[in-house]
Design a protein around this motif. Structure first.
Motif, PDB file in Angstrom:
ATOM      1  N   VAL A 123       0.894  -1.159   0.000  1.00 19.43           N
ATOM      2  CA  VAL A 123       0.000   0.000   0.000  1.00 19.43           C
ATOM      3  C   VAL A 123       0.933   1.210   0.000  1.00 19.43           C
ATOM      4  O   VAL A 123       1.355   1.706   1.041  1.00 19.43           O
ATOM      5  CB  VAL A 123      -0.919   0.002   1.232  1.00 19.43           C
ATOM      6  N   TYR A 124       1.272   1.647  -1.192  1.00 19.14           N
ATOM      7  CA  TYR A 124       2.431   2.516  -1.383  1.00 19.14           C
ATOM      8  C   TYR A 124       2.236   3.928  -0.847  1.00 19.14           C
ATOM      9  O   TYR A 124       1.238   4.595  -1.123  1.00 19.14           O
ATOM     10  CB  TYR A 124       2.778   2.590  -2.870  1.00 19.14           C
ATOM     11  N   LYS A 125       3.215   4.354  -0.065  1.00 16.47           N
ATOM     12  CA  LYS A 125       3.319   5.724   0.406  1.00 16.47           C
ATOM     13  C   LYS A 125       4.782   6.107   0.274  1.00 16.47           C
ATOM     14  O   LYS A 125       5.656   5.463   0.864  1.00 16.47           O
ATOM     15  CB  LYS A 125       2.841   5.844   1.851  1.00 16.47           C
ATOM     16  N   ARG A 126       5.064   7.120  -0.513  1.00 12.58           N
ATOM     17  CA  ARG A 126       6.444   7.400  -0.907  1.00 12.58           C
ATOM     18  C   ARG A 126       7.385   7.580   0.275  1.00 12.58           C
ATOM     19  O   ARG A 126       8.497   7.041   0.294  1.00 12.58           O
ATOM     20  CB  ARG A 126       6.503   8.651  -1.784  1.00 12.58           C
ATOM     21  N   GLU A 127       6.961   8.325   1.295  1.00  9.58           N
ATOM     22  CA  GLU A 127       7.863   8.629   2.399  1.00  9.58           C
ATOM     23  C   GLU A 127       8.139   7.425   3.299  1.00  9.58           C
ATOM     24  O   GLU A 127       9.068   7.449   4.104  1.00  9.58           O
ATOM     25  CB  GLU A 127       7.320   9.792   3.241  1.00  9.58           C
ATOM     26  N   LYS A 128       7.358   6.366   3.164  1.00  9.53           N
ATOM     27  CA  LYS A 128       7.568   5.161   3.972  1.00  9.53           C
ATOM     28  C   LYS A 128       8.306   4.060   3.213  1.00  9.53           C
ATOM     29  O   LYS A 128       8.699   3.056   3.801  1.00  9.53           O
ATOM     30  CB  LYS A 128       6.220   4.612   4.455  1.00  9.53           C
ATOM     31  N   ALA A 129       8.488   4.224   1.909  1.00  9.78           N
ATOM     32  CA  ALA A 129       9.040   3.154   1.075  1.00  9.78           C
ATOM     33  C   ALA A 129      10.508   2.897   1.393  1.00  9.78           C
ATOM     34  O   ALA A 129      11.305   3.832   1.515  1.00  9.78           O
ATOM     35  CB  ALA A 129       8.872   3.509  -0.396  1.00  9.78           C
ATOM     36  N   LEU A 130      10.864   1.612   1.497  1.00 13.86           N
ATOM     37  CA  LEU A 130      12.250   1.202   1.709  1.00 13.86           C
ATOM     38  C   LEU A 130      12.824   0.480   0.491  1.00 13.86           C
ATOM     39  O   LEU A 130      13.964   0.032   0.528  1.00 13.86           O
ATOM     40  CB  LEU A 130      12.343   0.265   2.923  1.00 13.86           C
ATOM     41  N   CYS A 131      12.049   0.396  -0.595  1.00 15.54           N
ATOM     42  CA  CYS A 131      12.480  -0.395  -1.755  1.00 15.54           C
ATOM     43  C   CYS A 131      13.438   0.372  -2.653  1.00 15.54           C
ATOM     44  O   CYS A 131      14.053  -0.203  -3.548  1.00 15.54           O
ATOM     45  CB  CYS A 131      11.276  -0.877  -2.564  1.00 15.54           C
ATOM     46  N   HIS A 132      13.566   1.681  -2.465  1.00 16.63           N
ATOM     47  CA  HIS A 132      14.510   2.457  -3.255  1.00 16.63           C
ATOM     48  C   HIS A 132      14.927   3.694  -2.467  1.00 16.63           C
ATOM     49  O   HIS A 132      14.236   4.145  -1.559  1.00 16.63           O
ATOM     50  CB  HIS A 132      13.925   2.866  -4.608  1.00 16.63           C
ATOM     51  N   ARG A 133      16.073   4.227  -2.806  1.00 11.30           N
ATOM     52  CA  ARG A 133      16.606   5.376  -2.087  1.00 11.30           C
ATOM     53  C   ARG A 133      15.942   6.675  -2.504  1.00 11.30           C
ATOM     54  O   ARG A 133      15.729   7.569  -1.690  1.00 11.30           O
ATOM     55  CB  ARG A 133      18.118   5.474  -2.314  1.00 11.30           C
ATOM     56  N   ASP A 134      15.653   6.787  -3.778  1.00 10.50           N
ATOM     57  CA  ASP A 134      15.036   8.007  -4.283  1.00 10.50           C
ATOM     58  C   ASP A 134      13.529   7.934  -4.120  1.00 10.50           C
ATOM     59  O   ASP A 134      12.926   6.862  -4.185  1.00 10.50           O
ATOM     60  CB  ASP A 134      15.374   8.205  -5.769  1.00 10.50           C
ATOM     61  N   ILE A 135      12.905   9.074  -3.904  1.00  8.81           N
ATOM     62  CA  ILE A 135      11.448   9.129  -3.794  1.00  8.81           C
ATOM     63  C   ILE A 135      10.837   8.950  -5.173  1.00  8.81           C
ATOM     64  O   ILE A 135      11.140   9.683  -6.106  1.00  8.81           O
ATOM     65  CB  ILE A 135      10.994  10.460  -3.174  1.00  8.81           C
ATOM     66  N   LYS A 136       9.981   7.945  -5.309  1.00 12.78           N
ATOM     67  CA  LYS A 136       9.352   7.660  -6.596  1.00 12.78           C
ATOM     68  C   LYS A 136       7.845   7.531  -6.413  1.00 12.78           C
ATOM     69  O   LYS A 136       7.346   7.350  -5.304  1.00 12.78           O
ATOM     70  CB  LYS A 136       9.923   6.359  -7.187  1.00 12.78           C
ATOM     71  N   ASP A 137       7.137   7.615  -7.533  1.00 13.90           N
ATOM     72  CA  ASP A 137       5.680   7.543  -7.483  1.00 13.90           C
ATOM     73  C   ASP A 137       5.163   6.113  -7.440  1.00 13.90           C
ATOM     74  O   ASP A 137       3.989   5.893  -7.141  1.00 13.90           O
ATOM     75  CB  ASP A 137       5.073   8.259  -8.699  1.00 13.90           C
ATOM     76  N   THR A 138       6.001   5.146  -7.753  1.00 12.93           N
ATOM     77  CA  THR A 138       5.598   3.742  -7.755  1.00 12.93           C
ATOM     78  C   THR A 138       6.652   2.904  -7.029  1.00 12.93           C
ATOM     79  O   THR A 138       7.828   3.263  -7.013  1.00 12.93           O
ATOM     80  CB  THR A 138       5.423   3.205  -9.182  1.00 12.93           C
ATOM     81  N   PRO A 139       6.251   1.780  -6.448  1.00 15.39           N
ATOM     82  CA  PRO A 139       7.210   0.958  -5.712  1.00 15.39           C
ATOM     83  C   PRO A 139       8.072   0.108  -6.635  1.00 15.39           C
ATOM     84  O   PRO A 139       7.730  -0.109  -7.800  1.00 15.39           O
ATOM     85  CB  PRO A 139       6.298   0.067  -4.859  1.00 15.39           C
ATOM     86  N   SER A 140       9.183  -0.381  -6.098  1.00 11.95           N
ATOM     87  CA  SER A 140      10.002  -1.371  -6.795  1.00 11.95           C
ATOM     88  C   SER A 140       9.637  -2.727  -6.217  1.00 11.95           C
ATOM     89  O   SER A 140      10.209  -3.167  -5.209  1.00 11.95           O
ATOM     90  CB  SER A 140      11.496  -1.073  -6.605  1.00 11.95           C
ATOM     91  N   LEU A 141       8.652  -3.381  -6.824  1.00 14.71           N
ATOM     92  CA  LEU A 141       8.099  -4.603  -6.258  1.00 14.71           C
ATOM     93  C   LEU A 141       9.075  -5.767  -6.276  1.00 14.71           C
ATOM     94  O   LEU A 141       8.837  -6.783  -5.621  1.00 14.71           O
ATOM     95  CB  LEU A 141       6.816  -4.984  -7.008  1.00 14.71           C
ATOM     96  N   ASP A 142      10.146  -5.640  -7.046  1.00 17.49           N
ATOM     97  CA  ASP A 142      11.143  -6.702  -7.048  1.00 17.49           C
ATOM     98  C   ASP A 142      12.168  -6.520  -5.930  1.00 17.49           C
ATOM     99  O   ASP A 142      13.093  -7.307  -5.798  1.00 17.49           O
ATOM    100  CB  ASP A 142      11.866  -6.744  -8.407  1.00 17.49           C
ATOM    101  N   ARG A 143      11.977  -5.482  -5.118  1.00 20.77           N
ATOM    102  CA  ARG A 143      12.919  -5.223  -4.027  1.00 20.77           C
ATOM    103  C   ARG A 143      12.179  -4.898  -2.736  1.00 20.77           C
ATOM    104  O   ARG A 143      12.524  -3.949  -2.023  1.00 20.77           O
ATOM    105  CB  ARG A 143      13.858  -4.072  -4.399  1.00 20.77           C
ATOM    106  N   CYS A 144      11.169  -5.661  -2.409  1.00 20.85           N
ATOM    107  CA  CYS A 144      10.423  -5.441  -1.168  1.00 20.85           C
ATOM    108  C   CYS A 144      11.327  -5.692   0.043  1.00 20.85           C
ATOM    109  O   CYS A 144      12.094  -6.657   0.058  1.00 20.85           O
ATOM    110  CB  CYS A 144       9.207  -6.362  -1.111  1.00 20.85           C
ATOM    111  N   VAL A 145      11.219  -4.825   1.046  1.00 18.72           N
ATOM    112  CA  VAL A 145      12.010  -4.933   2.269  1.00 18.72           C
ATOM    113  C   VAL A 145      11.072  -5.305   3.409  1.00 18.72           C
ATOM    114  O   VAL A 145      10.007  -4.690   3.581  1.00 18.72           O
ATOM    115  CB  VAL A 145      12.729  -3.602   2.574  1.00 18.72           C
ATOM    116  N   SER A 146      11.463  -6.301   4.207  1.00 19.74           N
ATOM    117  CA  SER A 146      10.562  -6.875   5.206  1.00 19.74           C
ATOM    118  C   SER A 146      10.071  -5.865   6.236  1.00 19.74           C
ATOM    119  O   SER A 146       8.959  -5.968   6.735  1.00 19.74           O
ATOM    120  CB  SER A 146      11.257  -8.041   5.921  1.00 19.74           C
ATOM    121  N   GLY A 147      10.879  -4.842   6.564  1.00 23.50           N
ATOM    122  CA  GLY A 147      10.468  -3.887   7.584  1.00 23.50           C
ATOM    123  C   GLY A 147       9.769  -2.662   7.042  1.00 23.50           C
ATOM    124  O   GLY A 147       9.588  -1.682   7.773  1.00 23.50           O
ATOM    125  N   CYS A 148       9.330  -2.687   5.806  1.00 25.72           N
ATOM    126  CA  CYS A 148       8.727  -1.511   5.172  1.00 25.72           C
ATOM    127  C   CYS A 148       7.364  -1.194   5.780  1.00 25.72           C
ATOM    128  O   CYS A 148       6.563  -2.096   6.078  1.00 25.72           O
ATOM    129  CB  CYS A 148       8.585  -1.746   3.666  1.00 25.72           C
TER     130      CYS A 148
END
Length: 286
Positions: free
Chosen positions: A201-226
């Motif tokens: 349930v994507y929220k840019r400021e909470k995403a841990l899948c990439h370093r840069d703020i993006k509008d969509t998640p990197s679903l191939d890099r999900c992080v368990s503590g996200c």
């Protein structure tokens, strides 16, 4: 990143043409003189020839259900495949990732030029199909929640809110204007990730899948503590199935590898236990 029929078709084409040549090289696919690639007109003729051949084969083998019916909108020209392309990109796991990596030019200068020559540009179709895929995801979640499905994880309540929002779009024909509103609506940014056995349930400021703020998640890099993770009862059922699979494999491999499988299985069962302890339902949010 492509669906299996596309990969298989490309592999066949690679065997039909010389190494390093165009997949649709004129010399390899046409007996008439010419250079370069097959023309759009010739490709359209080939599609119709394929339909005729497939129907003859289906009829000859008594497979009437495999016959391709006449198309009410006319011949299946190459332009008609734009919607198929958009549909598959939008609905495959990581489709937006594939779009950014492999089809990125479709949303940049090439896309703009392409769209200017047609009323229905490919990037407009992608917006519509992405919106429809999003609504399908949250609408399915809404129906499951109505049936008593439980959700856990830091984004569980946001997932339930998104599911409630989708009701207004269910069963309606989504226009391009609505599609752009849906794609841009942060409350509807819900992505099911069956490979990772979770929902983002994507929220840019909470995403841990990439370093840069993006509008969509990197679903191939999900992080368990996200903080964007939510899991439903259905995800947990699959998690427990995977844990059983890992335990079965552990019994058939040497010690160190078996130990790793058992640790992973135990971790998955811990996730399942935490889910059952913390899950919430639609009634809990009323």
């Amino acid at each position: 990143m492509a669906i299996a029929p596309v990969v298989n078709a490309i592999r066949v084409l690679e065997r039909m043409v010389p190494a390093g040549d165009l997949l649709f090289a004129h010399d390899a696919h046409d007996t008439r003189s010419g250079t370069g690639a097959l023309t759009v007109s010739t490709m359209g003729d080939r599609v119709e020839d394929f339909v005729a051949w497939a129907n003859e084969e289906a009829t000859a083998h008594g497979l009437t259900e495999e016959v391709i019916p006449p198309d009410p909108h006319g011949n299946i020209g190459t332009a008609r495949f734009r919607r198929s392309l958009a549909w598959h990109i939008a609905r495959r796991l990581g489709g937006l990732v594939a779009l950014a990596i492999q089809y990125g030019h479709l949303r940049t200068s090439v896309s703009i030029g392409y769209a200017s020559r047609s009323r229905d540009g490919i990037h407009d179709l992608l917006d519509v199909e992405t919106a429809r895929a999003t609504i399908d995801t949250v609408a399915d979640l809404h129906d499951d929640l109505e049936d008593g499905l439980g959700v856990s994880g830091p984004a569980a309540r946001r997932a339930i809110t998104a599911a409630a929002t989708a009701v207004q779009y269910t069963g309606t024909v989504i226009s391009l204007r609505q599609a752009r509103q849906i794609v841009a609506n942060p409350q509807l940014a819900v992505y099911d990730n069956p490979n990772a056995l979770l929902m983002c349930v994507y929220k840019r400021e909470k995403a841990l899948c990439h370093r840069d703020i993006k509008d969509t998640p990197s679903l191939d890099r999900c992080v368990s503590g996200c903080g964007n993770i939510a899991r439903t009862d259905q995800h947990i059922t699959k998690i427990l199935d995977r844990a059983d699979f890992l335990d079965n494999r552990a019994a058939r491999v040497p010690g160190p590898l078996g130990d790793r499988f058992r640790r992973n299985a135990a971790r998955l069962r811990d996730l399942a236990e935490a889910h059952h302890r913390t899950r919430i339902t639609l009634q809990d949010t009323a």
